[in-house]
Design an enzyme around this catalytic site. Sequence first.
Site, mmCIF file in Angstrom:
data_model
loop_
_atom_site.group_PDB
_atom_site.id
_atom_site.type_symbol
_atom_site.label_atom_id
_atom_site.label_comp_id
_atom_site.label_asym_id
_atom_site.label_seq_id
_atom_site.Cartn_x
_atom_site.Cartn_y
_atom_site.Cartn_z
ATOM 1 N N GLU A 1 -2.859 74.633 17.508
ATOM 2 C CA GLU A 1 -1.275 74.987 17.693
ATOM 3 C C GLU A 1 -0.516 75.731 16.326
ATOM 4 O OE1 GLU A 1 0.355 71.197 18.952
ATOM 5 O OE2 GLU A 1 -0.686 71.293 20.855
ATOM 6 N N GLU B 1 -8.201 71.274 27.387
ATOM 7 C CA GLU B 1 -7.408 69.895 27.483
ATOM 8 C C GLU B 1 -6.787 69.841 28.928
ATOM 9 O OE1 GLU B 1 -4.614 69.252 24.353
ATOM 10 O OE2 GLU B 1 -5.925 70.145 22.821
HETATM 11 C C1 XIL Z 1 -2.153 63.709 22.671
HETATM 12 C C2 XIL Z 1 -2.792 62.408 23.153
HETATM 13 O O1 XIL Z 1 -3.458 62.687 24.536
HETATM 14 C C3 XIL Z 1 -1.923 61.357 23.082
HETATM 15 O O2 XIL Z 1 -2.659 60.155 23.349
HETATM 16 C C4 XIL Z 1 -1.456 61.176 21.599
HETATM 17 O O3 XIL Z 1 -0.376 60.316 21.970
HETATM 18 C C5 XIL Z 1 -0.721 62.514 21.369
HETATM 19 O O4 XIL Z 1 -1.498 63.611 21.568
HETATM 20 N N1 XIL Z 1 -2.232 68.811 22.554
HETATM 21 C C6 XIL Z 1 -3.451 68.548 21.678
HETATM 22 C C7 XIL Z 1 -3.787 67.029 22.022
HETATM 23 O O5 XIL Z 1 -4.183 69.273 21.110
HETATM 24 O O6 XIL Z 1 -4.316 66.419 20.840
HETATM 25 C C8 XIL Z 1 -2.672 66.213 22.552
HETATM 26 O O7 XIL Z 1 -3.213 64.757 22.693
HETATM 27 C C9 XIL Z 1 -2.110 66.814 23.741
HETATM 28 C C10 XIL Z 1 -1.544 68.227 23.480
#
Ligand code: XIL
Length: 372
Positions: free
Chosen positions: A159, A264
């Site tokens: 990101e 994701e």
């Molecule tokens: C999220 C997790 O799923 C949660 O448990 C945590 O509280 C916050 O992060 N983008 C990403 C991930 O790259 O690491 C994030 O994961 C969701 C958005």
Amino acid sequence: MKIIVFFFFLVISVISDNAGCISTSKINSNAVTLKDAFKDAFLIGAALNAAQIQEKEPNAAALVPLQFNAVTPENIMKAEIIHPKWDTYNFDLADKIVAYGEKYRMKVNGHTLIWHSQLPSFVKTMNDADSLRQYFTSHINTVAGRYNGKIFSWDVVNEALEEDGSLRKSIFLQKLGEGYVVEAFRLAQKAAPQTELYYNDYNIEQPKKRAGVLALVKKIQEAGVRIDGVGIQGHWRAYNIPLKEIEESIIAFSALGVKVMFTELDLGVLPNPWDADAADVNMKAEYNAKMNPYQQGLPDSMQAKLSDGYEALFKLFLKHKYKISRVTFWGVNDGQSWLNGWPIAGRTNYPLLFDRNFKPKPAYDAVIALKK
Ligand code: XIL
């Protein structure tokens, strides 16, 4: 004769009932699973939480190795957990996911080395650039070095871009300057020569942000530094999937000679407070009941949208299977998804292929049916 005919139909109906049961609501060892269905196309992954990594949840412990051949730790490799203080590293759970991957022969993706969120407090409050540079270098060297060749890949930088495609005004940009992304890959390449190195972000199917990724990848390549892939996070809304833009990004990224992954994936069904796609974990909105419409269950109409959305996405993934190396879901079942808590705490969301009881949903059947 009548009696024989009656028994014949009885037997047939029992057989077909069981067959229906296998394909819709139960997974048994004979049924085709996700990783098998897509084995000629791409890896199928899941993000695992701490309990799942330790196999403390019997249902997940049984389901994950059956369905998936890749895993990503949902949180435990993030800096705030793995590197909480200057000289303190917490490798316990990270070592466990590596062992888990070995045990079940799954590819482990490390998530993530350099990210502006979930940073330990000693980094968040750092003032001078020298200290940040020292943290940056020792963090990558130590963490990437420890797992060199033991994990398959790293999300080296997560990101780093704003929605307009410019570099995010993160602590790393502000203190280390524009070259920090290339530098992160350079350090990772040195520390982990046997591990694949990826850039990962959300909304990078959108044209402006896509252009930002293309510029970053070219910059890394022109510096003579290795980058093996780009991960498109894939936190979309089931009723609003940008299929055309996704396809354009698959083609554009892969034209630079890197692998493309969906890292994701989850398709939320709830209203978004800003009516937008985003995945910035720092964005928060207030709870109100209107924003949580499906507490008692998902209506058939939305269940069908979810199913159609997943079907359309996987059709697109299959069309580009030679460019896509992995599709990872962000969680195992609906009850454990981060989308129940983000961007509004306390909601009931249904974004994955398995329901709260680990039963495959209609969306699961729709995805599997593409390979039948
Ligand atoms: C999220 C997790 O799923 C949660 O448990 C945590 O509280 C916050 O992060 N983008 C990403 C991930 O790259 O690491 C994030 O994961 C969701 C958005």
